[in-house]
Design a protein around this motif. Structure first.
Motif, PDB file in Angstrom:
ATOM      1  N   ARG A   1       0.841  -1.199   0.000  1.00 14.67           N
ATOM      2  CA  ARG A   1       0.000   0.000   0.000  1.00 14.67           C
ATOM      3  C   ARG A   1       0.880   1.254   0.000  1.00 14.67           C
ATOM      4  O   ARG A   1       1.873   1.335   0.728  1.00 14.67           O
ATOM      5  N   TYR A   2       0.503   2.212  -0.813  1.00 17.04           N
ATOM      6  CA  TYR A   2       1.234   3.476  -0.919  1.00 17.04           C
ATOM      7  C   TYR A   2       0.534   4.551  -0.096  1.00 17.04           C
ATOM      8  O   TYR A   2      -0.683   4.728  -0.187  1.00 17.04           O
ATOM      9  N   TYR A   3       1.311   5.250   0.714  1.00 15.56           N
ATOM     10  CA  TYR A   3       0.797   6.347   1.529  1.00 15.56           C
ATOM     11  C   TYR A   3       1.341   7.661   0.951  1.00 15.56           C
ATOM     12  O   TYR A   3       2.505   8.007   1.160  1.00 15.56           O
ATOM     13  N   PRO A   4       0.502   8.402   0.203  1.00 14.08           N
ATOM     14  CA  PRO A   4       1.007   9.586  -0.505  1.00 14.08           C
ATOM     15  C   PRO A   4       1.421  10.740   0.402  1.00 14.08           C
ATOM     16  O   PRO A   4       2.296  11.516   0.050  1.00 14.08           O
ATOM     17  N   ALA A   5       0.815  10.874   1.567  1.00 18.94           N
ATOM     18  CA  ALA A   5       1.153  11.988   2.468  1.00 18.94           C
ATOM     19  C   ALA A   5       1.764  11.417   3.736  1.00 18.94           C
ATOM     20  O   ALA A   5       1.166  11.444   4.815  1.00 18.94           O
ATOM     21  N   ALA A   6       2.952  10.884   3.596  1.00 20.50           N
ATOM     22  CA  ALA A   6       3.603  10.212   4.715  1.00 20.50           C
ATOM     23  C   ALA A   6       4.929  10.868   5.033  1.00 20.50           C
ATOM     24  O   ALA A   6       5.472  11.649   4.249  1.00 20.50           O
ATOM     25  N   ARG A   7       5.434  10.547   6.207  1.00 20.06           N
ATOM     26  CA  ARG A   7       6.771  10.963   6.606  1.00 20.06           C
ATOM     27  C   ARG A   7       7.670   9.732   6.641  1.00 20.06           C
ATOM     28  O   ARG A   7       7.261   8.685   7.123  1.00 20.06           O
ATOM     29  N   HIS A   8       8.874   9.888   6.117  1.00 19.41           N
ATOM     30  CA  HIS A   8       9.853   8.790   6.135  1.00 19.41           C
ATOM     31  C   HIS A   8      10.699   8.965   7.403  1.00 19.41           C
ATOM     32  O   HIS A   8      11.536   9.855   7.486  1.00 19.41           O
ATOM     33  N   ILE A   9      10.439   8.104   8.366  1.00 14.61           N
ATOM     34  CA  ILE A   9      11.122   8.180   9.662  1.00 14.61           C
ATOM     35  C   ILE A   9      11.896   6.887   9.888  1.00 14.61           C
ATOM     36  O   ILE A   9      11.357   5.796   9.678  1.00 14.61           O
ATOM     37  N   GLU A  10      13.139   7.006  10.329  1.00 19.08           N
ATOM     38  CA  GLU A  10      13.955   5.814  10.567  1.00 19.08           C
ATOM     39  C   GLU A  10      14.547   5.851  11.962  1.00 19.08           C
ATOM     40  O   GLU A  10      14.850   6.914  12.505  1.00 19.08           O
ATOM     41  N   VAL A  11      14.709   4.656  12.526  1.00 15.45           N
ATOM     42  CA  VAL A  11      15.257   4.507  13.874  1.00 15.45           C
ATOM     43  C   VAL A  11      16.662   3.927  13.780  1.00 15.45           C
ATOM     44  O   VAL A  11      16.876   2.901  13.119  1.00 15.45           O
ATOM     45  N   GLN A  12      17.609   4.577  14.433  1.00 17.26           N
ATOM     46  CA  GLN A  12      18.980   4.078  14.490  1.00 17.26           C
ATOM     47  C   GLN A  12      19.092   3.071  15.613  1.00 17.26           C
ATOM     48  O   GLN A  12      18.820   3.381  16.769  1.00 17.26           O
ATOM     49  N   ILE A  13      19.456   1.844  15.270  1.00 15.48           N
ATOM     50  CA  ILE A  13      19.704   0.855  16.311  1.00 15.48           C
ATOM     51  C   ILE A  13      21.168   0.454  16.307  1.00 15.48           C
ATOM     52  O   ILE A  13      21.878   0.621  15.308  1.00 15.48           O
TER      53      ILE A  13
ATOM     54  N   LEU B   1      17.580  13.738   0.494  1.00 18.84           N
ATOM     55  CA  LEU B   1      18.380  14.945   0.322  1.00 18.84           C
ATOM     56  C   LEU B   1      18.699  15.619   1.656  1.00 18.84           C
ATOM     57  O   LEU B   1      19.772  16.190   1.826  1.00 18.84           O
ATOM     58  N   VAL B   2      17.746  15.595   2.593  1.00 24.31           N
ATOM     59  CA  VAL B   2      17.906  16.248   3.896  1.00 24.31           C
ATOM     60  C   VAL B   2      17.379  15.309   4.973  1.00 24.31           C
ATOM     61  O   VAL B   2      16.349  14.652   4.786  1.00 24.31           O
ATOM     62  N   GLU B   3      18.097  15.239   6.081  1.00 20.30           N
ATOM     63  CA  GLU B   3      17.662  14.433   7.222  1.00 20.30           C
ATOM     64  C   GLU B   3      17.815  15.248   8.501  1.00 20.30           C
ATOM     65  O   GLU B   3      18.723  16.077   8.596  1.00 20.30           O
ATOM     66  N   GLU B   4      16.936  15.001   9.461  1.00 20.37           N
ATOM     67  CA  GLU B   4      17.059  15.720  10.726  1.00 20.37           C
ATOM     68  C   GLU B   4      16.634  14.844  11.892  1.00 20.37           C
ATOM     69  O   GLU B   4      15.896  13.865  11.734  1.00 20.37           O
ATOM     70  N   SER B   5      17.141  15.208  13.059  1.00 26.94           N
ATOM     71  CA  SER B   5      16.807  14.502  14.292  1.00 26.94           C
ATOM     72  C   SER B   5      16.807  15.498  15.444  1.00 26.94           C
ATOM     73  O   SER B   5      17.707  16.343  15.525  1.00 26.94           O
ATOM     74  N   PRO B   6      15.804  15.442  16.337  1.00 23.06           N
ATOM     75  CA  PRO B   6      14.625  14.580  16.296  1.00 23.06           C
ATOM     76  C   PRO B   6      13.686  14.992  15.165  1.00 23.06           C
ATOM     77  O   PRO B   6      13.784  16.091  14.629  1.00 23.06           O
ATOM     78  N   SER B   7      12.747  14.108  14.836  1.00 23.22           N
ATOM     79  CA  SER B   7      11.790  14.403  13.788  1.00 23.22           C
ATOM     80  C   SER B   7      10.746  15.387  14.297  1.00 23.22           C
ATOM     81  O   SER B   7      10.113  15.149  15.321  1.00 23.22           O
TER      82      SER B   7
ATOM     83  N   VAL C   1      24.024   6.881   5.385  1.00 25.74           N
ATOM     84  CA  VAL C   1      24.625   8.145   4.964  1.00 25.74           C
ATOM     85  C   VAL C   1      24.370   9.220   6.019  1.00 25.74           C
ATOM     86  O   VAL C   1      25.247  10.019   6.355  1.00 25.74           O
ATOM     87  N   GLU C   2      23.160   9.225   6.579  1.00 16.63           N
ATOM     88  CA  GLU C   2      22.732  10.288   7.484  1.00 16.63           C
ATOM     89  C   GLU C   2      23.076  10.051   8.949  1.00 16.63           C
ATOM     90  O   GLU C   2      22.554  10.734   9.833  1.00 16.63           O
ATOM     91  N   HIS C   3      23.986   9.141   9.231  1.00 19.90           N
ATOM     92  CA  HIS C   3      24.321   8.847  10.637  1.00 19.90           C
ATOM     93  C   HIS C   3      24.862  10.049  11.419  1.00 19.90           C
ATOM     94  O   HIS C   3      24.716  10.094  12.646  1.00 19.90           O
ATOM     95  N   PRO C   4      25.475  11.074  10.764  1.00 22.22           N
ATOM     96  CA  PRO C   4      26.001  12.194  11.556  1.00 22.22           C
ATOM     97  C   PRO C   4      24.959  12.958  12.366  1.00 22.22           C
ATOM     98  O   PRO C   4      25.299  13.535  13.406  1.00 22.22           O
ATOM     99  N   VAL C   5      23.675  12.991  11.924  1.00 23.93           N
ATOM    100  CA  VAL C   5      22.705  13.734  12.728  1.00 23.93           C
ATOM    101  C   VAL C   5      22.459  13.037  14.061  1.00 23.93           C
ATOM    102  O   VAL C   5      22.260  13.692  15.089  1.00 23.93           O
ATOM    103  N   THR C   6      22.509  11.722  14.057  1.00 20.96           N
ATOM    104  CA  THR C   6      22.389  10.978  15.315  1.00 20.96           C
ATOM    105  C   THR C   6      23.622  11.212  16.181  1.00 20.96           C
ATOM    106  O   THR C   6      23.508  11.390  17.402  1.00 20.96           O
TER     107      THR C   6
END
Length: 448
Positions: free
Chosen positions: A201-213, A238-244, A298-303
């Motif tokens: 299922r495709y969610y057109p208005a979603a946020r891509h959130i990932e958890v670093q373990i 292109l851009v990542e941030e933490s916390p979301s 790639v985005e590990h530096p924000v964590t």
């Protein structure tokens, strides 16, 4: 701690791994293609070995040549970075069979999580929510059309063996599904050697959130917060941030717990990322599992910025059988961090624009600003590899302060020669949905 490390990668991630290894007193070996001989990571390593021509299959993806370089230089371990051989379970097994330390999770876990359908089924068994989708690979168009009637439109058409946003398409009806199926299946067969398709299922208005373990040497699995990776073009971040921003605190807690449980269930060791989609508005948000990346992101530096740790050091400690550098179970985040991927591409259509670097001026002397770069003035960005040139990371006490700091840092970052997307980031910082934190994965498409 391991005494020597071969870095099986290139560019900014190779430099970044070498930097930590040097600080820890670990001897470093770089492998490189012939056209990369002049890049900074080659000269910064203690030793460098040329392993082939520009084509990745003849150099960075060539397991035989990488292993031969490791044996010849007496490397004790191999760190794969991201991309190339980083999620190649067969290569990880060969590293171990050669008597070397693999800086990553167990090859069986890489295999399990490298297949989107198997990964989805494995995490669903732990109770993590998954989107409606197919339980087995779809291998022909007629079966895809039949399955779509059960799953429901709109659909994501995904290469089961794919990753990193590669091999994906969207279908809103049967006609689009038939078109996407042929394209994605053919791409999957060429790129991954597996034409199997996952319909989800495709969610057109979603946020891509990932958890670093991080799976520790003693079997403990910890979650080090989450990152919002919703600013994307062609499913590439292109851009990542933490916390979301704009994430319900209760949902955040559930996501972190679910990611840890998923890691425990598969016996995860080393760094990994559980990627999810968050849909709905504040007060009615929920999430579903997307995929798991069995490597450093790639985005590990924000964590690293918000937790005050070095994830590469923690990776090396886990691989060496050592405890973490600090008690990670109770570690709390501080402030806000944002990362901008500086690519050799135009800022309008995001088409690659490689070339010789005639000017490279990074922002210096600004508090809370870090640049992880793979290039310098006098080097050349070639079309043989990914367009990523550098990552600009800013950290401050609050998100508002971080965005203000980002504007200053972007204004001080100058690149000439290759095309670059720095102007896009300046535009992004004036986009209302980004500044207020309510943006979704459709933000770039709406801006363009």
């Amino acid at each position: 701690m391991i005494e020597s490390l071969l870095v099986a990668n290139r560019g900014e991630i190779a430099r970044r791994i070498i930097r930590t290894a040097r600080r820890l007193g670990v001897r470093t070996i770089a492998v490189h293609s012939d056209i990369d001989a002049g890049l900074p990571f080659v000269t910064e390593a203690d030793e460098a070995v040329e392993i082939g021509p520009a084509a990745p299959a003849e150099s960075y993806r060539n397991a035989e040549r990488v292993l031969a370089a490791a044996v010849r230089t007496g490397a004790a371990a191999i760190h794969p970075g991201y991309g190339f051989l980083s999620e190649n379970a067969a290569f990880a097994r060969r590293v171990r069979e050669a008597g070397l330390v693999w800086v990553g999770p167990d090859p069986d876990v890489i295999d399990l999580m490298g297949d989107k359908i198997n990964a989805r089924n494995a995490v669903a068994a732990t109770g993590m929510p998954v989107a409606p989708g197919t339980l087995d690979p779809v291998t022909d168009e007629a079966a895809a059309v039949e399955a779509a009637d059960t799953v429901g439109y709109p659909l994501m058409v995904k290469a089961s063996a794919g990753g990193g946003g590669m091999g994906m398409g969207i279908a809103h009806d049967e006609a689009e599904l038939r078109k996407q199926y042929g394209g994605v299946s053919g791409f999957a067969a060429r790129m991954f050697g597996d034409p199997g398709i996952l319909l989800e299922r495709y969610y057109p208005a979603a946020r891509h959130i990932e958890v670093q373990i991080l799976g520790l040497a003693d079997g403990t699995v910890v979650a080090l917060g989450e990152r919002n990776c919703s600013v994307q073009r062609r499913n590439q971040k292109l851009v990542e941030e933490s916390p979301s921003p704009d994430l319900d605190p209760g949902l955040r807690a559930r996501m972190l717990t679910a990611a840890v449980e998923a890691g425990k269930a598969v016996g995860y060791r080393n760094a990994g990322t559980v990627e999810c989609l968050v849909h709905g508005e504040q007060g009615a948000q929920d999430f579903v599992f997307l995929e798991m990346n069995t490597r450093l992101q790639v985005e590990h530096p924000v964590t690293e910025a918000v937790y005050g740790i070095d994830l590469v050091e923690e990776q090396l400690r886990v691989a060496s059988g050592l405890p973490p550098s600090t008690d990670l179970t109770g570690l709390q985040p501080h402030g806000h961090a944002v990362e901008f991927r500086v690519n050799a591409e135009d800022p309008i259509r995001f088409l690659p624009g490689p070339g010789a670097v005639t000017r490279w001026e990074e922002p210096v002397g600004l508090p809370g600003v870090r640049v992880d770069s793979g290039y310098a003035e006098g080097t050349k960005v070639t079309p043989a590899y990914d367009s990523l040139m550098a990552k600009l990371i800013v950290h401050a006490d609050t998100r508002e302060e971080a965005l203000t700091r980002a504007r200053e840092a972007l204004a001080a970052f100058a690149v000439s020669g290759p095309k670059n997307n720095l102007p896009f980031f300046t535009e992004l910082l004036d986009e209302p949905t980004f500044t207020d934190g309510t943006y979704t994965t459709s933000i770039v498409a709406k801006m363009r």
